[in-house]
Write a protein that holds these residues in place. Structure first.
Motif, short mmCIF file in Angstrom:
data_model
loop_
_atom_site.label_atom_id
_atom_site.label_comp_id
_atom_site.label_asym_id
_atom_site.label_seq_id
_atom_site.Cartn_x
_atom_site.Cartn_y
_atom_site.Cartn_z
N ALA A 35 -25.66 27.26 -13.68
CA ALA A 35 -25.84 28.35 -12.71
C ALA A 35 -24.49 28.85 -12.21
O ALA A 35 -24.27 30.08 -12.14
N VAL A 36 -23.57 27.95 -11.89
CA VAL A 36 -22.25 28.37 -11.40
C VAL A 36 -21.48 29.09 -12.51
O VAL A 36 -20.85 30.13 -12.26
N ALA A 37 -21.53 28.57 -13.73
CA ALA A 37 -20.84 29.22 -14.84
C ALA A 37 -21.41 30.61 -15.10
O ALA A 37 -20.66 31.56 -15.37
N MET A 38 -22.71 30.75 -14.99
CA MET A 38 -23.34 32.06 -15.20
C MET A 38 -22.91 33.06 -14.12
O MET A 38 -22.61 34.22 -14.43
N VAL A 39 -22.85 32.62 -12.88
CA VAL A 39 -22.41 33.51 -11.79
C VAL A 39 -20.97 33.95 -12.02
O VAL A 39 -20.62 35.13 -11.87
N VAL A 40 -20.10 33.01 -12.40
CA VAL A 40 -18.69 33.34 -12.64
C VAL A 40 -18.57 34.34 -13.79
O VAL A 40 -17.83 35.33 -13.68
N LEU A 41 -19.28 34.11 -14.88
CA LEU A 41 -19.19 35.03 -16.02
C LEU A 41 -19.75 36.41 -15.69
O LEU A 41 -19.22 37.42 -16.15
N ILE A 42 -20.77 36.47 -14.89
CA ILE A 42 -21.33 37.77 -14.50
C ILE A 42 -20.33 38.53 -13.63
O ILE A 42 -20.15 39.74 -13.78
N LEU A 43 -19.67 37.81 -12.74
CA LEU A 43 -18.69 38.48 -11.88
C LEU A 43 -17.44 38.90 -12.64
O LEU A 43 -16.75 39.84 -12.23
N LEU A 44 -17.11 38.25 -13.75
CA LEU A 44 -15.94 38.63 -14.54
C LEU A 44 -16.17 39.89 -15.38
O LEU A 44 -15.21 40.55 -15.77
N GLN A 45 -17.41 40.20 -15.65
CA GLN A 45 -17.71 41.34 -16.51
C GLN A 45 -17.47 42.65 -15.77
O GLN A 45 -17.67 42.76 -14.56
N GLN A 46 -17.05 43.66 -16.52
CA GLN A 46 -16.82 44.97 -15.96
C GLN A 46 -18.10 45.79 -16.02
O GLN A 46 -18.91 45.63 -16.93
N GLY A 47 -18.22 46.68 -15.07
CA GLY A 47 -19.37 47.56 -15.04
C GLY A 47 -19.23 48.69 -16.04
O GLY A 47 -18.21 48.84 -16.72
N LYS A 48 -20.25 49.54 -16.14
CA LYS A 48 -20.24 50.65 -17.09
C LYS A 48 -19.17 51.68 -16.72
O LYS A 48 -18.55 52.28 -17.58
N GLY A 49 -18.92 51.91 -15.45
CA GLY A 49 -17.96 52.92 -15.02
C GLY A 49 -16.53 52.43 -15.00
O GLY A 49 -15.62 53.18 -14.69
N ALA A 50 -16.27 51.17 -15.35
CA ALA A 50 -14.91 50.63 -15.30
C ALA A 50 -14.06 51.10 -16.47
O ALA A 50 -12.85 50.93 -16.46
N ALA A 55 -6.39 47.51 -19.57
CA ALA A 55 -7.54 46.74 -19.99
C ALA A 55 -7.57 46.56 -21.50
O ALA A 55 -8.19 45.63 -22.00
N SER A 56 -6.88 47.40 -22.24
CA SER A 56 -6.93 47.28 -23.70
C SER A 56 -5.99 46.21 -24.23
O SER A 56 -6.05 45.87 -25.39
N GLY A 57 -5.11 45.66 -23.40
CA GLY A 57 -4.17 44.65 -23.87
C GLY A 57 -4.56 43.25 -23.48
O GLY A 57 -3.69 42.45 -23.17
N THR A 58 -5.81 42.92 -23.49
CA THR A 58 -6.27 41.59 -23.11
C THR A 58 -6.18 40.63 -24.28
O THR A 58 -5.90 41.01 -25.41
N VAL A 59 -6.46 39.37 -24.05
CA VAL A 59 -6.41 38.34 -25.08
C VAL A 59 -7.47 38.58 -26.15
O VAL A 59 -7.25 38.35 -27.33
N PHE A 60 -8.66 39.05 -25.73
CA PHE A 60 -9.78 39.25 -26.67
C PHE A 60 -9.73 40.59 -27.37
O PHE A 60 -10.57 40.87 -28.20
N GLY A 61 -8.82 41.47 -27.02
CA GLY A 61 -8.78 42.81 -27.59
C GLY A 61 -9.48 43.78 -26.66
O GLY A 61 -9.89 43.44 -25.55
N ALA A 62 -9.62 45.03 -27.09
CA ALA A 62 -10.20 46.07 -26.24
C ALA A 62 -11.67 45.81 -25.94
O ALA A 62 -12.12 46.00 -24.81
N ARG A 63 -12.44 45.39 -26.93
CA ARG A 63 -13.86 45.15 -26.70
C ARG A 63 -14.22 43.68 -26.82
O ARG A 63 -15.37 43.29 -26.61
N GLY A 64 -13.29 42.83 -27.19
CA GLY A 64 -13.57 41.42 -27.42
C GLY A 64 -14.02 40.67 -26.19
O GLY A 64 -14.92 39.83 -26.25
N ALA A 92 -15.60 41.85 -23.55
CA ALA A 92 -16.96 42.25 -23.16
C ALA A 92 -17.98 41.57 -24.06
O ALA A 92 -19.02 41.10 -23.58
N ASN A 93 -17.71 41.51 -25.35
CA ASN A 93 -18.65 40.85 -26.26
C ASN A 93 -18.73 39.36 -25.99
O ASN A 93 -19.81 38.78 -25.97
N PHE A 94 -17.57 38.71 -25.80
CA PHE A 94 -17.55 37.28 -25.52
C PHE A 94 -18.28 36.96 -24.22
O PHE A 94 -19.11 36.04 -24.17
N LEU A 95 -18.00 37.71 -23.17
CA LEU A 95 -18.62 37.44 -21.87
C LEU A 95 -20.12 37.71 -21.90
O LEU A 95 -20.91 36.95 -21.34
#
Length: 143
Positions: free
Chosen positions: A14-29, A39-48, A50-53
């Motif tokens: 439950a705690v891990a799920m809450v943390v992951l939900i809060l880390l995700q960006q919204g549609k308007g971000a 945001a495009s220079g992250t470790v996972f790449g531009a869309r990586g 969002a897919n991982f989370l």
């Protein structure tokens, strides 16, 4: 022991799920990335990221609901065994104690003498006089 382990895993999921939900960006971000948001220079790449989370959140949500159903099933079936065991022991105890004590359920309560109990009349409804007109509401009287 199993319910304790399930409760600990349940809270961690439950705690891990809450943390992951809060880390995700919204549609308007995504609008800010066009102005050099970085945001495009992250470790996972531009869309990586969002897919991982989103995939990790999906698996954690599945685990959360699965653990919930398992805990509910264990609760229901565990209580049925305890109830059956307690019913069996209480029935056996009542059968052993029944011949030794036979008391009336009203023991200790004083009883009223039979002469003071009022007798109910045969008919309690008042009788209407024979010559009274039919005065029921909504009747067929003409004025």
């Amino acid at each position: 022991m199993l319910p304790l382990i399930l409760n600990v895993v349940y809270v961690v999921v439950a705690v891990a799920m809450v943390v992951l939900i809060l880390l995700q960006q919204g549609k308007g971000a995504q609008a800010g990335s066009g102005f050099g948001s970085g945001a495009s220079g992250t470790v996972f790449g531009a869309r990586g990221a969002a897919n991982f989370l989103s995939k990790t959140t999906r698996w954690l949500a599945t685990a959360f609901f699965g653990i919930t159903l398992l805990m509910a099933w264990l609760f229901v079936h565990g209580n049925q065994k305890q109830v059956a065991a307690s019913n069996t022991s209480s029935i056996m105890a009542s059968q052993q104690a029944a011949p030794a004590t036979k008391t009336a359920p009203t023991a200790g309560i004083p009883q009223a003498p039979a002469s003071t109990v009022p007798q109910a009349p045969a008919q309690n409804a008042p009788q209407a006089p024979a010559n009274a007109p039919n005065s029921a509401p909504g009747g067929s009287q003409k004025h």
